[in-house]
Motif scaffolding. Structure first.
Motif, PDB file in Angstrom:
ATOM      1  N   LEU A   1       0.831  -1.207   0.000  1.00  0.00           N
ATOM      2  CA  LEU A   1       0.000   0.000   0.000  1.00  0.00           C
ATOM      3  C   LEU A   1       0.867   1.259   0.000  1.00  0.00           C
ATOM      4  N   PRO A   2       0.414   2.303  -0.693  1.00  0.00           N
ATOM      5  CA  PRO A   2       1.148   3.567  -0.622  1.00  0.00           C
ATOM      6  C   PRO A   2       1.022   4.177   0.777  1.00  0.00           C
ATOM      7  N   GLN A   3       1.949   5.072   1.072  1.00  0.00           N
ATOM      8  CA  GLN A   3       2.005   5.615   2.441  1.00  0.00           C
ATOM      9  C   GLN A   3       0.721   6.323   2.864  1.00  0.00           C
ATOM     10  N   GLU A   4       0.051   6.958   1.904  1.00  0.00           N
ATOM     11  CA  GLU A   4      -1.187   7.664   2.251  1.00  0.00           C
ATOM     12  C   GLU A   4      -2.230   6.688   2.795  1.00  0.00           C
ATOM     13  N   ARG A   5      -2.302   5.541   2.185  1.00  0.00           N
ATOM     14  CA  ARG A   5      -3.307   4.563   2.621  1.00  0.00           C
ATOM     15  C   ARG A   5      -2.888   3.869   3.907  1.00  0.00           C
ATOM     16  N   ILE A   6      -1.594   3.683   4.072  1.00  0.00           N
ATOM     17  CA  ILE A   6      -1.130   3.125   5.350  1.00  0.00           C
ATOM     18  C   ILE A   6      -1.480   4.095   6.475  1.00  0.00           C
ATOM     19  N   ALA A   7      -1.303   5.388   6.192  1.00  0.00           N
ATOM     20  CA  ALA A   7      -1.603   6.406   7.207  1.00  0.00           C
ATOM     21  C   ALA A   7      -3.064   6.301   7.635  1.00  0.00           C
ATOM     22  N   VAL A   8      -3.961   6.099   6.670  1.00  0.00           N
ATOM     23  CA  VAL A   8      -5.389   5.986   6.994  1.00  0.00           C
ATOM     24  C   VAL A   8      -5.638   4.729   7.825  1.00  0.00           C
ATOM     25  N   GLU A   9      -5.012   3.626   7.425  1.00  0.00           N
ATOM     26  CA  GLU A   9      -5.229   2.349   8.136  1.00  0.00           C
ATOM     27  C   GLU A   9      -4.770   2.421   9.585  1.00  0.00           C
ATOM     28  N   LEU A  10      -3.634   3.092   9.799  1.00  0.00           N
ATOM     29  CA  LEU A  10      -3.050   3.083  11.141  1.00  0.00           C
ATOM     30  C   LEU A  10      -3.401   4.326  11.959  1.00  0.00           C
ATOM     31  N   GLY A  11      -4.061   5.284  11.319  1.00  0.00           N
ATOM     32  CA  GLY A  11      -4.401   6.500  12.042  1.00  0.00           C
ATOM     33  C   GLY A  11      -3.192   7.380  12.315  1.00  0.00           C
ATOM     34  N   TRP A  12      -2.189   7.294  11.473  1.00  0.00           N
ATOM     35  CA  TRP A  12      -0.996   8.136  11.600  1.00  0.00           C
ATOM     36  C   TRP A  12      -0.996   9.161  10.487  1.00  0.00           C
ATOM     37  N   SER A  13      -0.094  10.151  10.603  1.00  0.00           N
ATOM     38  CA  SER A  13       0.078  11.069   9.492  1.00  0.00           C
ATOM     39  C   SER A  13       0.962  10.379   8.450  1.00  0.00           C
ATOM     40  N   ARG A  14       0.906  10.869   7.241  1.00  0.00           N
ATOM     41  CA  ARG A  14       1.726  10.281   6.189  1.00  0.00           C
ATOM     42  C   ARG A  14       3.217  10.452   6.529  1.00  0.00           C
ATOM     43  N   ARG A  15       3.514  11.591   7.134  1.00  0.00           N
ATOM     44  CA  ARG A  15       4.909  11.855   7.498  1.00  0.00           C
ATOM     45  C   ARG A  15       5.411  10.829   8.515  1.00  0.00           C
TER      46      ARG A  15
ATOM     47  N   MET B   1     -12.477   7.984   5.597  1.00  0.00           N
ATOM     48  CA  MET B   1     -11.979   8.334   4.260  1.00  0.00           C
ATOM     49  C   MET B   1     -11.975   7.096   3.392  1.00  0.00           C
ATOM     50  N   HIS B   2     -12.652   7.165   2.278  1.00  0.00           N
ATOM     51  CA  HIS B   2     -12.690   6.019   1.387  1.00  0.00           C
ATOM     52  C   HIS B   2     -11.500   6.095   0.444  1.00  0.00           C
ATOM     53  N   VAL B   3     -10.784   5.006   0.368  1.00  0.00           N
ATOM     54  CA  VAL B   3      -9.637   4.978  -0.530  1.00  0.00           C
ATOM     55  C   VAL B   3     -10.012   4.172  -1.747  1.00  0.00           C
ATOM     56  N   LEU B   4      -9.849   4.762  -2.893  1.00  0.00           N
ATOM     57  CA  LEU B   4     -10.213   4.074  -4.119  1.00  0.00           C
ATOM     58  C   LEU B   4      -9.291   2.891  -4.353  1.00  0.00           C
ATOM     59  N   LEU B   5      -9.845   1.903  -4.969  1.00  0.00           N
ATOM     60  CA  LEU B   5      -9.071   0.715  -5.264  1.00  0.00           C
ATOM     61  C   LEU B   5      -8.020   0.992  -6.328  1.00  0.00           C
ATOM     62  N   SER B   6      -8.250   2.050  -7.084  1.00  0.00           N
ATOM     63  CA  SER B   6      -7.423   2.258  -8.270  1.00  0.00           C
ATOM     64  C   SER B   6      -6.170   3.088  -7.999  1.00  0.00           C
TER      65      SER B   6
ATOM     66  N   PRO C   1      -1.492  -2.023  -5.876  1.00  0.00           N
ATOM     67  CA  PRO C   1      -0.982  -2.674  -4.666  1.00  0.00           C
ATOM     68  C   PRO C   1      -1.531  -4.096  -4.576  1.00  0.00           C
ATOM     69  N   ARG C   2      -0.728  -4.959  -3.974  1.00  0.00           N
ATOM     70  CA  ARG C   2      -1.157  -6.364  -3.843  1.00  0.00           C
ATOM     71  C   ARG C   2      -2.497  -6.444  -3.111  1.00  0.00           C
ATOM     72  N   ARG C   3      -2.691  -5.587  -2.120  1.00  0.00           N
ATOM     73  CA  ARG C   3      -3.940  -5.600  -1.364  1.00  0.00           C
ATOM     74  C   ARG C   3      -5.128  -5.375  -2.298  1.00  0.00           C
ATOM     75  N   ASP C   4      -4.950  -4.511  -3.309  1.00  0.00           N
ATOM     76  CA  ASP C   4      -6.068  -4.229  -4.206  1.00  0.00           C
ATOM     77  C   ASP C   4      -6.370  -5.394  -5.134  1.00  0.00           C
ATOM     78  N   LEU C   5      -5.327  -6.121  -5.512  1.00  0.00           N
ATOM     79  CA  LEU C   5      -5.572  -7.334  -6.302  1.00  0.00           C
ATOM     80  C   LEU C   5      -6.381  -8.328  -5.466  1.00  0.00           C
ATOM     81  N   GLU C   6      -6.049  -8.380  -4.184  1.00  0.00           N
ATOM     82  CA  GLU C   6      -6.762  -9.311  -3.305  1.00  0.00           C
ATOM     83  C   GLU C   6      -8.202  -8.854  -3.076  1.00  0.00           C
ATOM     84  N   ARG C   7      -8.387  -7.547  -2.949  1.00  0.00           N
ATOM     85  CA  ARG C   7      -9.761  -7.033  -2.816  1.00  0.00           C
ATOM     86  C   ARG C   7     -10.554  -7.309  -4.083  1.00  0.00           C
ATOM     87  N   TRP C   8      -9.888  -7.224  -5.195  1.00  0.00           N
ATOM     88  CA  TRP C   8     -10.552  -7.523  -6.473  1.00  0.00           C
ATOM     89  C   TRP C   8     -10.975  -8.998  -6.497  1.00  0.00           C
ATOM     90  N   LEU C   9     -10.054  -9.853  -6.059  1.00  0.00           N
ATOM     91  CA  LEU C   9     -10.370 -11.283  -5.987  1.00  0.00           C
ATOM     92  C   LEU C   9     -11.522 -11.554  -5.017  1.00  0.00           C
TER      93      LEU C   9
END
Lengths: 178, 248
Positions: free
Chosen positions: A142-156, B1-6, B16-24
């Motif tokens: 996952l890109p850092q922005e999405r990790i930040a959302v998952e963990l409740g941290w800032s991207r930094r 916050m909704h994160v797009l799959l794309s 991301p691998r996670r998105d391939l898995e969500r697709w599956l």
């Protein structure tokens, strides 16, 4: 004045029946299992952990919103189950890091060498929050922005911790304990 | 916050691998589904990854068919082998689950520089019905009942407490009843002022939060909603109770 509880009516998720569990297992069973296998490095224990995830779903699933159980919920629950098991295992027996490095799982082939080291033999050294960070970064990509959302941290913060994690992996690999 | 799959990786061009898995897992829909499908049609590496996952699912089902797996999970759950609730946010499905809880508050430095040394708070919940009061125990709360909370802190300890309700992912103040009110300051053994009157409605969770430092109710509600959405723990939850009028 005595405060009251007047809740707007919102139906909870209906309890999961056999058909719903089977359907979810068809969609996500192997995905959850491969995560458990990667974390536990023990196929039999991983299958037991998979059952535990679904049992937790039976118990706690009513608090989920919407009709579908999201994969992310199953992953988080699987991680908690596995972290608990790893802690128990660690209390009972010393960790053989070399053996962990030799126990490949199907997903190892898809990972780079740094990821294999961190998620393999050094994983047990990380606190739970950094374990999740490592999984989201190395395993899920996952890109850092999405990790930040998952963990409740800032991207930094995510960026800083990932750099620290990579440095730690290098130190561990070179033999330093801390 | 909704994160797009794309969110395709800018460097590699792969999802991301996670998105391939969500697709599956059939979580993608519409445009998101199509973007992944288009990528898979032109990317050998991602297609192989998806195929490997499908192969693992087939192997798993051959070893343990879905119906057998589901029956086994239900049987284990029915036999009482289900895992214990995880501290503190996951909750037993039954309102008659254990309702007396000794909670250990998380250690954290207090604002004045003193340290909160993992003080234990003992929480007792009483049910008031038709002029009688009893420990909640195995009594099942029902509309018309009132709940009262008694909190015992170790000698010399001081803390701040509030009761909030969570219905679905929405948090509401209960005691104190106002978002603008401060939390109750507690010491020794005492009842939380007021009581929670149950009026029925949808299932809800009552969370008793005890923290070593003052906090704003409004912020607590935001924190609680965030914790529910993210599946994270809420700091300082000393007791929780599921209220479900429809529970058998």
């Amino acid at each position: 004045m005595v405060p009251g509880l007047a809740f707007p009516i919102k139906p909870p998720r209906p309890p999961l029946d056999e058909a719903a569990i089977a359907e979810l297992y068809r969609r996500c069973g192997a995905l959850v299992l491969r995560r458990c296998r990667l974390l536990l490095r023990d196929p039999a224990e991983a299958e037991d952990a998979l059952q535990e995830v679904f049992m937790r779903l039976l118990r706690y699933g009513a608090s989920l919103e919407g009709e579908r159980v999201p994969l992310s919920w199953l992953y988080r629950t699987a991680e908690r189950c596995c972290f608990d098991r790893l802690r128990r295992r660690r209390r009972e027996e010393p960790v053989d890091e070399a053996a962990l490095a030799r126990e490949p799982t199907p997903i190892d082939e898809a990972l780079g060498s740094e990821a294999r080291e961190v998620l393999g033999r050094f994983f047990h050294r990380l606190p739970d929050k950094l374990k999740r960070l490592a999984l989201l970064h190395y395993l899920d990509g996952l890109p850092q922005e999405r990790i930040a959302v998952e963990l409740g941290w800032s991207r930094r913060t995510v960026g800083k911790k990932l750099r620290a994690l990579a440095e730690r992996a290098v130190r561990w690999k070179s033999g330093a304990r801390t | 916050m909704h994160v797009l799959l794309s969110d395709f990786d800018g460097r590699t061009g792969h999802p991301p691998r996670r998105d391939l898995e969500r697709w599956l897992a059939q979580e993608a829909s519409g445009e998101e589904w199509k973007r992944i499908a288009d990528h898979l049609a032109s990317c050998r590496a991602c297609e192989e990854y998806v195929e490997a996952c499908r192969g693992e699912q087939e192997a798993l089902e051959a070893r343990s068919p879905p119906a057998t797996f589901a029956a086994s999970v239900l049987a284990r759950a029915a036999s009482g082998a289900a895992p214990r609730p995880r501290w503190p946010f996951l909750l037993a499905a039954s309102a008659t689950a254990a309702l007396l809880l000794i909670a250990v508050l998380l250690w954290r430095p207090a604002a004045e520089g003193e340290r909160w040394r993992g003080a234990a708070a003992v929480v007792r919940v009483y049910l008031e019905r038709e002029g009688q009061r009893a420990l909640l125990g195995d009594h099942r709360p029902r509309p018309g009942d009132r709940l009262r909370y008694e909190i015992a802190l170790p000698p010399g300890q001081r803390a701040y407490a509030a009761l909030v309700a969570l219905e679905s992912a929405r948090a509401l103040p209960v005691l104190p009843a106002s978002r603008a009110a401060p939390p109750f300051e507690i010491a020794g053994t005492s009842f939380l002022p007021g009581s929670a009157a149950l009026e029925g409605g949808a299932p809800a969770r009552l969370l008793l939060v005890i923290r070593p430092a003052p906090f704003a109710i409004d912020s607590l509600l935001v924190e609680a909603e965030f914790a529910v959405r993210q599946g994270r723990t809420l700091e300082g939850v000393a007791h929780q109770l599921l209220l479900d009028p429809e529970a058998p």
